[in-house]
Motif scaffolding. Structure first.
Motif, PDB file in Angstrom:
ATOM      1  N   LEU A   1      40.935 -25.423  11.380  1.00  0.00           N
ATOM      2  CA  LEU A   1      41.071 -24.103  10.762  1.00  0.00           C
ATOM      3  C   LEU A   1      41.544 -24.189   9.312  1.00  0.00           C
ATOM      4  CD1 LEU A   1      42.563 -22.118  13.777  1.00  0.00           C
ATOM      5  CD2 LEU A   1      40.244 -21.943  12.824  1.00  0.00           C
ATOM      6  N   GLN A   2      42.636 -24.915   9.058  1.00  0.00           N
ATOM      7  CA  GLN A   2      43.170 -24.952   7.695  1.00  0.00           C
ATOM      8  C   GLN A   2      42.167 -25.526   6.694  1.00  0.00           C
ATOM      9  OE1 GLN A   2      47.451 -25.531   6.587  1.00  0.00           O
ATOM     10  NE2 GLN A   2      46.716 -27.507   5.844  1.00  0.00           N
ATOM     11  N   PRO A   3      41.417 -26.591   7.030  1.00  0.00           N
ATOM     12  CA  PRO A   3      40.438 -27.098   6.059  1.00  0.00           C
ATOM     13  C   PRO A   3      39.383 -26.067   5.654  1.00  0.00           C
ATOM     14  CG  PRO A   3      40.852 -28.736   7.752  1.00  0.00           C
ATOM     15  CD  PRO A   3      41.538 -27.478   8.199  1.00  0.00           C
ATOM     16  N   ALA A   4      39.211 -25.015   6.459  1.00  0.00           N
ATOM     17  CA  ALA A   4      38.247 -23.969   6.115  1.00  0.00           C
ATOM     18  C   ALA A   4      38.769 -23.046   5.024  1.00  0.00           C
ATOM     19  CB  ALA A   4      37.889 -23.152   7.359  1.00  0.00           C
ATOM     20  N   PHE A   5      40.035 -23.206   4.651  1.00  0.00           N
ATOM     21  CA  PHE A   5      40.633 -22.462   3.545  1.00  0.00           C
ATOM     22  C   PHE A   5      40.966 -23.484   2.455  1.00  0.00           C
ATOM     23  CE2 PHE A   5      41.313 -20.070   7.372  1.00  0.00           C
ATOM     24  CZ  PHE A   5      41.201 -18.735   7.000  1.00  0.00           C
ATOM     25  N   PRO A   6      40.018 -23.877   1.642  1.00  0.00           N
ATOM     26  CA  PRO A   6      40.217 -25.017   0.725  1.00  0.00           C
ATOM     27  C   PRO A   6      41.383 -24.837  -0.231  1.00  0.00           C
ATOM     28  CG  PRO A   6      38.214 -23.793   0.184  1.00  0.00           C
ATOM     29  CD  PRO A   6      38.671 -23.307   1.512  1.00  0.00           C
ATOM     30  N   GLU A   7      41.620 -23.605  -0.687  1.00  0.00           N
ATOM     31  CA  GLU A   7      42.727 -23.403  -1.628  1.00  0.00           C
ATOM     32  C   GLU A   7      44.078 -23.577  -0.942  1.00  0.00           C
ATOM     33  OE1 GLU A   7      42.028 -19.161  -0.059  1.00  0.00           O
ATOM     34  OE2 GLU A   7      41.135 -21.160  -0.002  1.00  0.00           O
ATOM     35  N   ILE A   8      44.131 -23.289   0.367  1.00  0.00           N
ATOM     36  CA  ILE A   8      45.368 -23.501   1.129  1.00  0.00           C
ATOM     37  C   ILE A   8      45.527 -24.982   1.463  1.00  0.00           C
ATOM     38  CG2 ILE A   8      46.554 -23.002   3.306  1.00  0.00           C
ATOM     39  CD1 ILE A   8      45.336 -20.208   3.229  1.00  0.00           C
ATOM     40  N   ALA A   9      44.451 -25.609   1.917  1.00  0.00           N
ATOM     41  CA  ALA A   9      44.502 -27.027   2.281  1.00  0.00           C
ATOM     42  C   ALA A   9      44.911 -27.886   1.088  1.00  0.00           C
ATOM     43  CB  ALA A   9      43.145 -27.474   2.815  1.00  0.00           C
TER      44      ALA A   9
ATOM     45  N   HIS B   1      32.053 -22.775   7.396  1.00  0.00           N
ATOM     46  CA  HIS B   1      32.649 -24.075   7.080  1.00  0.00           C
ATOM     47  C   HIS B   1      32.598 -24.994   8.293  1.00  0.00           C
ATOM     48  CE1 HIS B   1      35.900 -27.024   6.453  1.00  0.00           C
ATOM     49  NE2 HIS B   1      35.652 -26.870   5.168  1.00  0.00           N
ATOM     50  N   HIS B   2      32.925 -24.453   9.459  1.00  0.00           N
ATOM     51  CA  HIS B   2      32.924 -25.265  10.685  1.00  0.00           C
ATOM     52  C   HIS B   2      31.517 -25.762  11.022  1.00  0.00           C
ATOM     53  CE1 HIS B   2      34.067 -26.701  14.622  1.00  0.00           C
ATOM     54  NE2 HIS B   2      33.179 -25.914  15.195  1.00  0.00           N
ATOM     55  N   LEU B   3      30.513 -24.931  10.778  1.00  0.00           N
ATOM     56  CA  LEU B   3      29.133 -25.309  11.087  1.00  0.00           C
ATOM     57  C   LEU B   3      28.487 -26.122   9.976  1.00  0.00           C
ATOM     58  CD1 LEU B   3      27.821 -21.945  12.600  1.00  0.00           C
ATOM     59  CD2 LEU B   3      28.602 -23.969  13.832  1.00  0.00           C
ATOM     60  N   ALA B   4      29.205 -26.277   8.849  1.00  0.00           N
ATOM     61  CA  ALA B   4      28.686 -26.998   7.685  1.00  0.00           C
ATOM     62  C   ALA B   4      27.402 -26.351   7.177  1.00  0.00           C
ATOM     63  CB  ALA B   4      28.455 -28.472   8.010  1.00  0.00           C
ATOM     64  N   VAL B   5      27.394 -25.002   7.130  1.00  0.00           N
ATOM     65  CA  VAL B   5      26.267 -24.273   6.559  1.00  0.00           C
ATOM     66  C   VAL B   5      26.737 -23.554   5.299  1.00  0.00           C
ATOM     67  CG1 VAL B   5      25.229 -23.961   8.834  1.00  0.00           C
ATOM     68  CG2 VAL B   5      26.624 -22.131   7.865  1.00  0.00           C
ATOM     69  N   GLU B   6      25.804 -23.279   4.411  1.00  0.00           N
ATOM     70  CA  GLU B   6      26.116 -22.610   3.150  1.00  0.00           C
ATOM     71  C   GLU B   6      26.381 -21.128   3.396  1.00  0.00           C
ATOM     72  OE1 GLU B   6      23.702 -21.133  -0.839  1.00  0.00           O
ATOM     73  OE2 GLU B   6      22.814 -22.628   0.499  1.00  0.00           O
ATOM     74  N   PRO B   7      27.502 -20.586   2.925  1.00  0.00           N
ATOM     75  CA  PRO B   7      27.727 -19.151   3.052  1.00  0.00           C
ATOM     76  C   PRO B   7      27.198 -18.398   1.829  1.00  0.00           C
ATOM     77  CG  PRO B   7      29.733 -20.190   2.288  1.00  0.00           C
ATOM     78  CD  PRO B   7      28.696 -21.291   2.416  1.00  0.00           C
TER      79      PRO B   7
ATOM     80  N   PHE C   1      35.524  -9.290  -3.330  1.00  0.00           N
ATOM     81  CA  PHE C   1      34.639 -10.451  -3.412  1.00  0.00           C
ATOM     82  C   PHE C   1      34.984 -11.403  -4.555  1.00  0.00           C
ATOM     83  CE2 PHE C   1      32.296  -7.161  -1.197  1.00  0.00           C
ATOM     84  CZ  PHE C   1      31.733  -7.847  -0.133  1.00  0.00           C
ATOM     85  N   ALA C   2      35.844 -10.981  -5.460  1.00  0.00           N
ATOM     86  CA  ALA C   2      36.102 -11.797  -6.655  1.00  0.00           C
ATOM     87  C   ALA C   2      36.701 -13.157  -6.305  1.00  0.00           C
ATOM     88  CB  ALA C   2      37.020 -11.040  -7.609  1.00  0.00           C
ATOM     89  N   GLY C   3      37.659 -13.179  -5.386  1.00  0.00           N
ATOM     90  CA  GLY C   3      38.288 -14.438  -5.014  1.00  0.00           C
ATOM     91  C   GLY C   3      37.306 -15.421  -4.395  1.00  0.00           C
ATOM     92  N   HIS C   4      36.392 -14.917  -3.567  1.00  0.00           N
ATOM     93  CA  HIS C   4      35.397 -15.801  -2.942  1.00  0.00           C
ATOM     94  C   HIS C   4      34.473 -16.391  -4.003  1.00  0.00           C
ATOM     95  CE1 HIS C   4      36.813 -14.531   0.929  1.00  0.00           C
ATOM     96  NE2 HIS C   4      36.477 -13.275   0.726  1.00  0.00           N
ATOM     97  N   ARG C   5      34.072 -15.547  -4.958  1.00  0.00           N
ATOM     98  CA  ARG C   5      33.208 -16.047  -6.033  1.00  0.00           C
ATOM     99  C   ARG C   5      33.929 -17.125  -6.841  1.00  0.00           C
ATOM    100  NH1 ARG C   5      30.852 -11.324  -9.019  1.00  0.00           N
ATOM    101  NH2 ARG C   5      28.922 -11.645  -7.846  1.00  0.00           N
ATOM    102  N   ALA C   6      35.222 -16.920  -7.096  1.00  0.00           N
ATOM    103  CA  ALA C   6      36.003 -17.908  -7.847  1.00  0.00           C
ATOM    104  C   ALA C   6      36.115 -19.226  -7.093  1.00  0.00           C
ATOM    105  CB  ALA C   6      37.393 -17.350  -8.148  1.00  0.00           C
ATOM    106  N   ARG C   7      36.052 -19.163  -5.758  1.00  0.00           N
ATOM    107  CA  ARG C   7      36.125 -20.395  -4.949  1.00  0.00           C
ATOM    108  C   ARG C   7      34.761 -21.043  -4.773  1.00  0.00           C
ATOM    109  NH1 ARG C   7      40.206 -17.261  -2.628  1.00  0.00           N
ATOM    110  NH2 ARG C   7      38.727 -16.119  -1.328  1.00  0.00           N
TER     111      ARG C   7
ATOM    112  N   GLU D   1      45.627 -15.769  -2.256  1.00  0.00           N
ATOM    113  CA  GLU D   1      45.620 -14.378  -1.807  1.00  0.00           C
ATOM    114  C   GLU D   1      46.381 -14.259  -0.482  1.00  0.00           C
ATOM    115  OE1 GLU D   1      41.581 -13.021  -1.566  1.00  0.00           O
ATOM    116  OE2 GLU D   1      41.064 -14.096  -3.423  1.00  0.00           O
ATOM    117  N   PRO D   2      47.307 -13.319  -0.378  1.00  0.00           N
ATOM    118  CA  PRO D   2      48.056 -13.144   0.878  1.00  0.00           C
ATOM    119  C   PRO D   2      47.154 -12.911   2.084  1.00  0.00           C
ATOM    120  CG  PRO D   2      49.048 -11.851  -0.886  1.00  0.00           C
ATOM    121  CD  PRO D   2      47.750 -12.375  -1.420  1.00  0.00           C
ATOM    122  N   GLY D   3      46.050 -12.200   1.883  1.00  0.00           N
ATOM    123  CA  GLY D   3      45.143 -11.932   2.995  1.00  0.00           C
ATOM    124  C   GLY D   3      44.499 -13.185   3.551  1.00  0.00           C
ATOM    125  N   ARG D   4      44.294 -14.171   2.701  1.00  0.00           N
ATOM    126  CA  ARG D   4      43.705 -15.430   3.169  1.00  0.00           C
ATOM    127  C   ARG D   4      44.694 -16.160   4.075  1.00  0.00           C
ATOM    128  NH1 ARG D   4      38.677 -17.404   2.802  1.00  0.00           N
ATOM    129  NH2 ARG D   4      39.253 -19.342   1.760  1.00  0.00           N
TER     130      ARG D   4
END
Length: 297
Positions: free
Chosen positions: A243-251, A110-116, A138-144, A282-285
């Motif tokens: 940092l927070q903007p890199a977690f879009p669901e939190i931001a 996210h910080h480098l603006a590259v596709e993960p 991996f399910a949560g990442h796919r959902a995001r 997710e608590p881990g996020r």
């Protein structure tokens, strides 16, 4: 026939004072850089001019994006590759995926603006376990909206899907030792040894070519940067406010917090903690974000 004077090329490797530059026709030249130009990186686009049929001089480095760095033994951060469009985060059944490490790689992307792109490797070891991991870690990442793929270079499972995903732009593979990056690269670049031989002959680096960050053209299209130097993940150079903007669901939820500078720990009226309790985050996020904020402090 001598190459045309003054042209644009791409750095496919860099060693010492010399860079190996590829011209539009795919020919390679050993090039030095003018002192005012600075140090080229693998993946750089450069303006250069030839001096002989095999050598040249780099006159200008084009503006960069997606700069990948490593941490040297002295603790300094050293850029090693530029113009990366996609970061392929490789996990495996063995060693098992580390959810926090995956989160950290996604923050870096996210910080480098590259596709993960998340790739679960070695699925042939235990297909049932692979399915469980895809449905949990991996399910949560796919959902995001993060691309999640899985397969095995040994059986070929999933490899066509991965090749298709890498057909455009420049990709780099990252991940812990032991997750099978070397096998994956060998499957993606079946003629890599032949290419290393050609690069060695053109650059004069000999066996050192295999220890350098190198750009290869994938047979189906797209480029792949192979970097043995990416061993550790360093996020200390990411600003705290990024940092927070890199977690879009939190931001997204954080805009509802009572305090604009809420750290989502024990503050009253925290919308993020409320969302965690409702199972929407997710608590881990949130734990990863807290860890990164603590490290930045």
């Amino acid at each position: 026939m001598s190459p045309a004077a003054g042209q644009t090329g791409r750095v496919v490797s860099h060693h010492g004072r010399e860079s190996l530059v590829e011209d539009r026709e795919g020919r390679l030249y050993r090039c030095l850089s003018l002192k005012r130009v600075g140090r080229p990186l693998c993946g750089d686009y450069v303006d250069w001019h030839p001096e002989t049929d095999e050598t040249g001089v780099i006159d200008r480095i084009h503006p960069r994006h997606g700069v990948i760095a490593r941490t040297a033994y002295n603790g300094r951060v050293q850029a090693i590759a530029a113009n990366v469009d996609r970061m392929v985060v490789v996990s495996a059944l063995e060693p098992p995926p580390d959810p926090e490490l995956i989160n950290r790689y996604l923050v870096l992307a996210h910080h480098l603006a590259v596709e993960p792109l998340l790739w679960l490797n070695k699925t042939d070891l235990d297909p049932d376990q692979a399915e469980r991991l895809l449905a949990s870690v991996f399910a949560g990442h796919r959902a995001r909206g993060v691309a999640v793929m899985a397969g095995s270079p040994h059986t070929g499972e999933g490899m066509e899907t991965l090749r298709e995903a890498l057909r455009e732009g420049t990709s780099v593979l990252v991940g812990l030792s032991g997750v099978g990056k070397s096998s994956l690269i060998k499957a993606l670049l079946p003629d890599r040894d032949l290419r290393i031989g050609d690069l060695s002959a053109r650059s004069g680096l000999g066996r050192h070519t295999t220890t350098e960050t190198t750009l290869y053209h994938l047979p189906e299209g797209g480029d792949l940067i192979d970097s043995p130097g990416i061993r550790a993940l360093r996020l200390a150079n990411i600003p705290r406010e990024a940092l927070q903007p890199a977690f879009p669901e939190i931001a997204r939820v954080a805009s509802g917090c009572r305090f604009h500078n809420c750290q989502h720990r024990n503050e009253p009226g925290c919308a993020v903690r409320a969302a965690v309790e409702r199972g929407e985050i997710e608590p881990g996020r949130l734990a990863t974000l807290h860890h990164l904020l603590d490290e930045a402090a």
